[in-house]
Design a protein around this motif. Structure first.
Motif, short mmCIF file in Angstrom:
data_model
loop_
_atom_site.label_atom_id
_atom_site.label_comp_id
_atom_site.label_asym_id
_atom_site.label_seq_id
_atom_site.Cartn_x
_atom_site.Cartn_y
_atom_site.Cartn_z
N LEU A 268 1.02 9.72 10.60
CA LEU A 268 0.30 9.93 9.35
C LEU A 268 0.83 11.17 8.63
CD1 LEU A 268 -1.89 8.99 7.45
CD2 LEU A 268 -3.57 10.27 8.80
N ILE A 269 1.25 12.17 9.41
CA ILE A 269 1.82 13.38 8.80
C ILE A 269 3.12 13.03 8.08
CG2 ILE A 269 2.76 15.67 9.28
CD1 ILE A 269 0.93 15.77 11.74
N TRP A 270 3.99 12.27 8.79
CA TRP A 270 5.26 11.86 8.19
C TRP A 270 5.04 10.97 6.97
CZ3 TRP A 270 9.71 14.05 9.55
CH2 TRP A 270 9.81 14.62 10.82
N ALA A 271 4.10 10.02 7.07
CA ALA A 271 3.83 9.10 5.97
C ALA A 271 3.33 9.86 4.74
CB ALA A 271 2.81 8.05 6.39
N LEU B 168 0.82 -1.20 0.00
CA LEU B 168 0.00 0.00 0.00
C LEU B 168 0.86 1.26 0.00
CD1 LEU B 168 -2.64 -0.95 2.76
CD2 LEU B 168 -2.77 -1.36 0.29
N PRO B 169 0.29 2.39 -0.40
CA PRO B 169 0.99 3.67 -0.21
C PRO B 169 1.24 3.89 1.28
CG PRO B 169 -0.87 3.93 -1.72
CD PRO B 169 -0.99 2.55 -1.14
N LEU B 170 2.26 4.68 1.61
CA LEU B 170 2.66 4.85 3.00
C LEU B 170 1.53 5.36 3.89
CD1 LEU B 170 6.27 6.38 2.76
CD2 LEU B 170 5.62 4.14 3.65
N ALA B 171 0.77 6.34 3.41
CA ALA B 171 -0.30 6.91 4.24
C ALA B 171 -1.38 5.88 4.54
CB ALA B 171 -0.91 8.13 3.55
N GLU B 172 -1.77 5.09 3.53
CA GLU B 172 -2.82 4.08 3.74
C GLU B 172 -2.33 2.97 4.65
OE1 GLU B 172 -2.41 5.76 1.03
OE2 GLU B 172 -4.41 6.50 0.54
N ALA B 173 -1.07 2.53 4.47
CA ALA B 173 -0.51 1.49 5.33
C ALA B 173 -0.45 1.96 6.78
CB ALA B 173 0.88 1.10 4.84
N THR B 174 -0.08 3.23 6.97
CA THR B 174 -0.01 3.80 8.30
C THR B 174 -1.39 3.88 8.94
OG1 THR B 174 1.95 5.10 7.71
CG2 THR B 174 0.71 5.82 9.64
N THR B 175 -2.38 4.29 8.14
CA THR B 175 -3.74 4.44 8.65
C THR B 175 -4.31 3.10 9.09
OG1 THR B 175 -4.15 6.34 7.19
CG2 THR B 175 -6.08 5.20 8.08
N ILE B 176 -4.11 2.04 8.32
CA ILE B 176 -4.59 0.72 8.71
C ILE B 176 -3.95 0.28 10.02
CG2 ILE B 176 -4.68 -1.73 8.08
CD1 ILE B 176 -6.57 -0.05 6.44
N GLY B 177 -2.67 0.66 10.21
CA GLY B 177 -1.97 0.30 11.44
C GLY B 177 -2.55 0.97 12.67
#
Length: 284
Positions: free
Chosen positions: A233-236, A80-89
């Protein structure tokens, strides 16, 4: 600092895979780099006696569970894109609430159960099942990773009653190197210098991030430290835009605040519960 370093590590993971590194190689260098870093700090500071333990079975279980969670986390980052992967986490506190109630028998009122349901609604919005926004299996691996990470957090609560944080970090890093080293023998291959720099970056950034998080938990209460994770999420988003030229889709902008809000509410309710228990204990 921990959140920023972990975001940098995640960026190196995607870059390493994009430049030819296999998942097994990335996992090995993540733990090998952390083991060298943590081992060096222990050797230069308090010495090996400071990480002596009588709870090796618990550390072995933590290593097995933690490695499995890490593998699924890395698969999600690659899918996944970084932001989406981070959000799921961010669903980890949701699963931790469920496991805390089922495994530890922790009291969980309707406030937190409602937050759990709202959080999963946010996941559905972000994942867009059937919408074709991104691979659904990436969302599945992300949820599995969050569930396993929640299991690790439950286990760490038990280990933390007798073990220092540095001891736990040391044994997780060093014990992980053994099985990953065996895997590495079969997946290792030659790489150009650029790929090696990304692999080394994964290990050093991951180890430094782990130490920073351990220090943070030692300096402040969990209710203050854990919410800082949501700033990842900001960093991602920033790294995704600058390095991979991707920005979160509309569904992520809608679903992420719902997931974050539910997680923060769960953390706040846990803080309130502990304050109430402390007050009652003092009054008694």
């Amino acid at each position: 600092m921990s959140v920023g370093l972990f975001a940098g590590m995640n960026t190196c993971i995607k870059l390493a895979e994009g430049h030819g590194a296999a998942l097994g190689e990335i996992l090995f260098w993540r733990q090998f780099g952390a083991a060298v870093l943590v081992g060096g700090i222990v050797l230069a500071g308090p010495g090996w006696r400071s990480v002596a333990t009588t709870r090796m079975p618990a550390h072995l279980l933590r290593a097995a569970l933690g490695l499995t969670a890490m593998a699924f986390t890395f698969m999600t980052i690659l899918a996944l894109p970084l932001a989406e992967a981070t959000t799921i986490g961010f669903t980890m506190p949701i699963f931790a609430t469920i496991l805390g109630a089922l495994v530890l028998g922790e009291p969980t009122g309707w406030h937190r159960w409602l937050a759990v349901l709202v959080g999963f609604a946010g996941v559905v919005i972000v994942a867009q099942p059937g919408g074709g926004g991104f691979p659904i299996w990436g969302s599945v691996t992300g949820l599995i990773a969050a569930f396993l990470t929640a299991g690790v957090s439950i286990l760490l609560r038990q280990i933390g009653k007798t073990e220092a944080a540095m001891t736990t970090v040391f044994w997780f890093s060093t014990l992980s190197v053994v099985p990953l080293g065996l895997i590495y023998i079969f997946v290792a291959k030659a790489h150009p210098a650029e790929t090696w720099s990304f692999l080394i970056g994964v290990g050093l950034l991951g180890g430094a991030a782990q130490l920073a998080m351990t220090s943070a938990l030692g300096l402040g209460p969990v209710s203050v430290v854990v919410p800082m994770d949501y700033s990842s999420l900001i960093w991602a988003t920033l790294f995704g835009w600058l390095v991979f030229d991707t920005l979160p889709g509309p569904a992520t902008w809608i679903g992420a605040p719902i997931i974050v809000g539910s997680g923060l509410y769960i953390v706040w309710r846990e803080h309130v519960r502990r304050q109430t228990e402390t007050t009652q204990a003092v009054m008694a």
